[in-house]
Write a protein that holds these residues in place. Structure first.
Motif, short mmCIF file in Angstrom:
data_model
loop_
_atom_site.label_atom_id
_atom_site.label_comp_id
_atom_site.label_asym_id
_atom_site.label_seq_id
_atom_site.Cartn_x
_atom_site.Cartn_y
_atom_site.Cartn_z
N GLU A 170 -3.20 -0.24 7.01
CA GLU A 170 -3.07 0.79 5.99
C GLU A 170 -2.69 0.16 4.64
O GLU A 170 -3.25 0.49 3.60
CB GLU A 170 -2.02 1.80 6.42
N ARG A 171 -1.76 -0.78 4.69
CA ARG A 171 -1.32 -1.47 3.48
C ARG A 171 -2.47 -2.24 2.85
O ARG A 171 -2.69 -2.22 1.63
CB ARG A 171 -0.18 -2.42 3.84
N PHE A 214 4.17 0.70 2.85
CA PHE A 214 3.28 0.89 4.00
C PHE A 214 3.60 -0.14 5.08
O PHE A 214 3.32 -1.33 4.92
CB PHE A 214 1.81 0.77 3.55
#
Length: 411
Positions: A355-356, A350
């Protein structure tokens, strides 16, 4: 048989490195050390000598009554008196016991090792929470070494990171499926913890399958579904050191990625023994280039290996750890207290930080954690572990490896 080359490698420690075994010898509880936070002096107790001393003084039963064994202390099992020491709640601290029985004057008789003026900074409340001291891995002679399994684990993680960062398009389906599984995991109400874990494991299996694709896709036994658990690399333990290894002790500090209403730092209730910078170790890496050619990794010579490690390290430090100015010569991050970053391929999958972070948060929060305060920590994930050295936060575990010599051992 393809070309097999053994490389003699030098590893230079750039920032403090901690590597510990899982056995009780690597962990000291409160009955096994004395630490003075006012002077930062640490004394490690020789348990066998201490118990022998107590037996000689005929106060071992008093010790059992007042202190007992609050954990895996490694007390000797010799003699009936020593066998009486069972797990029990700690009533007195070791320092109070010694003071009460006027034993401080005899401390040298059962002190294994003493360290003065350690670089440890405590806040008042954290001094009270100090519980565990973790020691470095040592051989049968008590000498510090770096296990080959630790080095190989770090090498594999970084090779995976580099490959995924360069080839994310190959894993688009897996990335989308991981996100879907974790979104469903958060939304769904589960009837039991077992059911909850099974759903979470779906996402974890997808992550593991990516590793298998990269390393083992072409290494399957044609007569079974089992993949061959090797991919052309073996790593030896470090050799016997030419000089004594310089060490120090530092307190662990967790720094979170997504802190909200605090400064994002938590002082952990343990101290670790660290290999100090400028220490060097030697070990062997053996590469089977025929086996490596069957992986997706493009490792055709030693330079390819180093280039891949450097790219992965730079990616993690600059983009994930966000420490572009930490150092500029490292090509590996090694050992404990180096964070969750290099231990998972999620950081490579990611690219977007938010998002990660959300993926990691769901993965970590879904698991039961043995440490109570982490269960209640709304600021997950706890992803950057550091130490405080000379008043500054430092990322531990930065090392540089370089080739000393090579020898072809197979054709």
């Amino acid at each position: 048989m393809g070309k097999i080359v053994k490389y003699k490698i030098e590893l230079e420690v750039l920032t403090p490195v901690h590597i510990a075994g899982a056995d009780y010898k690597s962990r000291l509880n409160k009955t096994e050390y004395l630490f003075n936070p006012m002077t930062n002096e640490l004394k490690i107790i020789d348990n066998n000598k201490f118990i022998d001393f107590l037996i000689e003084k005929k106060i071992v039963n008093k010790y059992i009554e007042d202190i007992g064994n609050s954990g895996n202390s490694g007390h000797s099992n010799k003699g009936a008196e020593k066998n009486k020491i069972k797990k029990k709640k700690l009533k007195l601290s070791l320092s109070n016991f010694l003071r009460e029985h006027k034993l401080y004057k005899d401390l040298s008789k059962f002190t294994k090792k003493s360290y003065k003026n350690l670089d440890i900074e405590f806040e008042d409340e954290e001094r009270k929470r100090l519980n565990i001291i973790k020691l470095l891995t040592k051989n049968a002679e008590g000498k510090i070494y770096i296990p080959g399994s630790s080095i190989k684990g770090a090498l594999v993680n970084f090779l995976l990171v580099d490959y995924i960062v360069k080839n994310r398009n190959e894993f688009v389906n897996e990335i989308n499926q991981i996100k879907k599984e974790l979104e469903d995991f958060v939304k769904k109400k589960f009837n039991s913890f077992k059911e909850k874990m099974k759903k979470l494991e779906n996402a974890e299996k997808l992550i593991n399958e990516i590793q298998k694709k990269i390393l083992y896709e072409k290494l399957y036994d044609e007569n079974s579904d089992k993949n061959i658990k090797k991919f052309g690399m073996s790593v030896s333990d470090s050799f016997k050191n030419k000089r004594d290894v310089k060490i120090n002790f530092y307190q662990d500090i967790d720094e979170k990625i997504d802190h909200t209403d605090d400064d994002g730092k938590t002082y952990l209730s343990e101290i670790r023994e660290y290999i100090e910078p400028k220490n060097t170790f030697e070990f062997d890496i053996t590469l089977d280039f025929e086996m490596l050619s069957k992986t997706r990794l493009k490792i055709n010579d030693f330079d390819d290996l180093i280039n891949s490690l450097e790219k992965a390290t730079n990616y993690l430090i600059e983009n994930t750890l966000e420490l572009p100015n930490e150092l500029c010569s490292q090509n590996l991050i090694l050992g404990a207290n180096t964070g969750f970053h290099q231990k998972t391929i999620v950081h490579a999958l990611f690219n977007d930080k938010n998002e990660r972070t959300q993926v990691l948060k769901k993965l970590i929060q879904g698991r039961k954690n043995k440490t109570a305060y982490l269960n209640n920590d709304k600021n997950f994930p706890r992803t950057i572990n550091r130490i405080r050295k000379n008043g500054e936060l430092k990322l531990a575990g930065l090392v540089k490896i370089r080739k000393i010599s090579e020898k072809e051992v197979g054709k």
